[in-house]
Design a protein around this motif. Structure first.
Motif, PDB file in Angstrom:
ATOM      1  N   SER A   4      -8.788  12.347   0.983  1.00  0.00           N
ATOM      2  CA  SER A   4      -7.339  12.536   0.892  1.00  0.00           C
ATOM      3  C   SER A   4      -6.852  13.466   1.988  1.00  0.00           C
ATOM      4  O   SER A   4      -7.544  14.409   2.375  1.00  0.00           O
TER       5      SER A   4
ATOM      6  N   LYS B 253     -10.227   6.154  -3.407  1.00  0.00           N
ATOM      7  CA  LYS B 253      -9.614   5.484  -2.259  1.00  0.00           C
ATOM      8  C   LYS B 253      -9.176   6.506  -1.220  1.00  0.00           C
ATOM      9  O   LYS B 253      -8.893   7.663  -1.542  1.00  0.00           O
ATOM     10  N   LYS B 254      -9.123   6.060   0.030  1.00  0.00           N
ATOM     11  CA  LYS B 254      -8.549   6.905   1.078  1.00  0.00           C
ATOM     12  C   LYS B 254      -7.047   6.972   0.849  1.00  0.00           C
ATOM     13  O   LYS B 254      -6.388   5.928   0.801  1.00  0.00           O
ATOM     14  N   SER B 255      -6.524   8.176   0.748  1.00  0.00           N
ATOM     15  CA  SER B 255      -5.090   8.315   0.490  1.00  0.00           C
ATOM     16  C   SER B 255      -4.450   9.289   1.470  1.00  0.00           C
ATOM     17  O   SER B 255      -5.084  10.253   1.913  1.00  0.00           O
TER      18      SER B 255
ATOM     19  N   ASN C 107       0.808  -1.222   0.000  1.00  0.00           N
ATOM     20  CA  ASN C 107       0.000   0.000   0.000  1.00  0.00           C
ATOM     21  C   ASN C 107       0.839   1.270   0.000  1.00  0.00           C
ATOM     22  O   ASN C 107       0.323   2.352   0.311  1.00  0.00           O
TER      23      ASN C 107
ATOM     24  N   VAL D 119       1.119   7.750  -0.054  1.00  0.00           N
ATOM     25  CA  VAL D 119       1.974   8.267  -1.130  1.00  0.00           C
ATOM     26  C   VAL D 119       3.082   9.118  -0.507  1.00  0.00           C
ATOM     27  O   VAL D 119       2.803  10.171   0.073  1.00  0.00           O
TER      28      VAL D 119
ATOM     29  N   LEU E 159      -6.068   6.687  -7.459  1.00  0.00           N
ATOM     30  CA  LEU E 159      -6.500   6.828  -6.062  1.00  0.00           C
ATOM     31  C   LEU E 159      -7.767   7.660  -5.923  1.00  0.00           C
ATOM     32  O   LEU E 159      -8.106   8.085  -4.821  1.00  0.00           O
TER      33      LEU E 159
ATOM     34  N   LEU F  98      -4.564  12.393  -8.220  1.00  0.00           N
ATOM     35  CA  LEU F  98      -5.250  11.195  -7.720  1.00  0.00           C
ATOM     36  C   LEU F  98      -5.670  10.272  -8.862  1.00  0.00           C
ATOM     37  O   LEU F  98      -5.505   9.046  -8.788  1.00  0.00           O
TER      38      LEU F  98
ATOM     39  N   ALA G 248      -5.489   4.864   6.003  1.00  0.00           N
ATOM     40  CA  ALA G 248      -5.386   5.114   4.562  1.00  0.00           C
ATOM     41  C   ALA G 248      -5.318   3.805   3.785  1.00  0.00           C
ATOM     42  O   ALA G 248      -4.698   2.835   4.226  1.00  0.00           O
ATOM     43  N   ASN G 249      -5.957   3.793   2.608  1.00  0.00           N
ATOM     44  CA  ASN G 249      -5.827   2.641   1.708  1.00  0.00           C
ATOM     45  C   ASN G 249      -4.487   2.652   0.991  1.00  0.00           C
ATOM     46  O   ASN G 249      -3.915   1.596   0.715  1.00  0.00           O
ATOM     47  N   LYS G 250      -3.992   3.857   0.684  1.00  0.00           N
ATOM     48  CA  LYS G 250      -2.690   4.002   0.037  1.00  0.00           C
ATOM     49  C   LYS G 250      -1.956   5.174   0.682  1.00  0.00           C
ATOM     50  O   LYS G 250      -2.558   6.216   0.971  1.00  0.00           O
TER      51      LYS G 250
ATOM     52  N   PHE H 114      -0.987  11.570   1.675  1.00  0.00           N
ATOM     53  CA  PHE H 114       0.208  12.072   1.001  1.00  0.00           C
ATOM     54  C   PHE H 114       1.180  12.611   2.045  1.00  0.00           C
ATOM     55  O   PHE H 114       0.801  13.437   2.886  1.00  0.00           O
TER      56      PHE H 114
END
Length: 209
Positions: A174, A151-153, A122, A194, A148, A143, A190-192, A155
């Motif tokens: 986000s 998705k929940k992101s 992730n 960054v 993304l 995004l 968060a799903n991802k 940064f």
């Protein structure tokens, strides 16, 4: 652990960065994660709940019926909690729910959370970027390019960047932070995640102290 570096259009730059095994590849400590998330949520509680007790209710102070001879229980005040409109017995009072954890445990919890996310693939690393103006559309384009959009992101930037932060502020899914603001709850929520290239050095130095 090596991760490919992308640009903000989502294309592979052909470069890879080495992530510290001491931060991103440790054996997760679930209890440390639990305590740090619990503290985060507890510290957010306002604790302003309050109900009126017997002494705070407005009402007559006369004795509502004679002491004996009624065949029912004694009653001295209409403000008693046993009567409708009376004060609440053992009701909630204002309370501070916050508590402290030592720095080493919080550091372990955050490294554990990052390791969990790394194990689940992730983590994304992108080149350092900036916007010329504050515009939500600019951030939405990033995004979309990274896949993304829905998705929940999270940064993570090397340092505070007003243009990027303000461009993301209207997007509920986000969040933009700098490397010193990472929390266990934020990482796991968060799903991802960054990371910009510049933020990795700050993350690794903060968590390897």
């Amino acid at each position: 652990m090596k991760v490919a570096v992308l640009d903000i259009t989502g294309k592979d730059t052909g470069r890879k960065v080495e992530l510290s095994s001491e931060v991103f590849e440790i054996e997760p400590n679930n209890h440390a994660i639990y305590l740090d998330v619990k503290q985060h949520l507890a510290n957010k509680r306002q604790g302003t709940h309050k109900s009126k007790e017997r002494a705070e209710i407005s009402g007559s102070t006369r004795k509502i019926k004679k002491q004996k001879g009624t065949g029912t229980a004694r009653a001295g005040s209409i403000k008693s909690g046993v009567f409708r409109g009376g004060g609440r017995m053992f009701g909630p009072r204002p309370k501070d729910y916050s508590f402290k954890l030592n720095k080493n445990l919080k550091r372990l919890a955050r490294k554990s959370a990052l390791s969990v996310q790394a194990k689940d693939n992730n983590l994304v690393v992108v080149e350092n970027f900036d916007f010329d103006t504050v515009k939500t559309k600019n951030f939405v384009n990033v995004l979309k390019a990274l896949g993304l959009e829905n998705k929940k992101s999270l940064f993570v930037l090397a340092e505070s960047n007003n243009n990027v932060y303000l461009s993301s502020r209207n997007l509920k899914s986000s969040k933009v932070l700098n490397s010193s603001q990472l929390s266990t709850y934020g990482i796991l929520n968060a799903n991802k995640i960054v990371f910009t290239e510049g933020s990795l050095e700050g993350v690794e130095s903060n968590f390897n102290k």
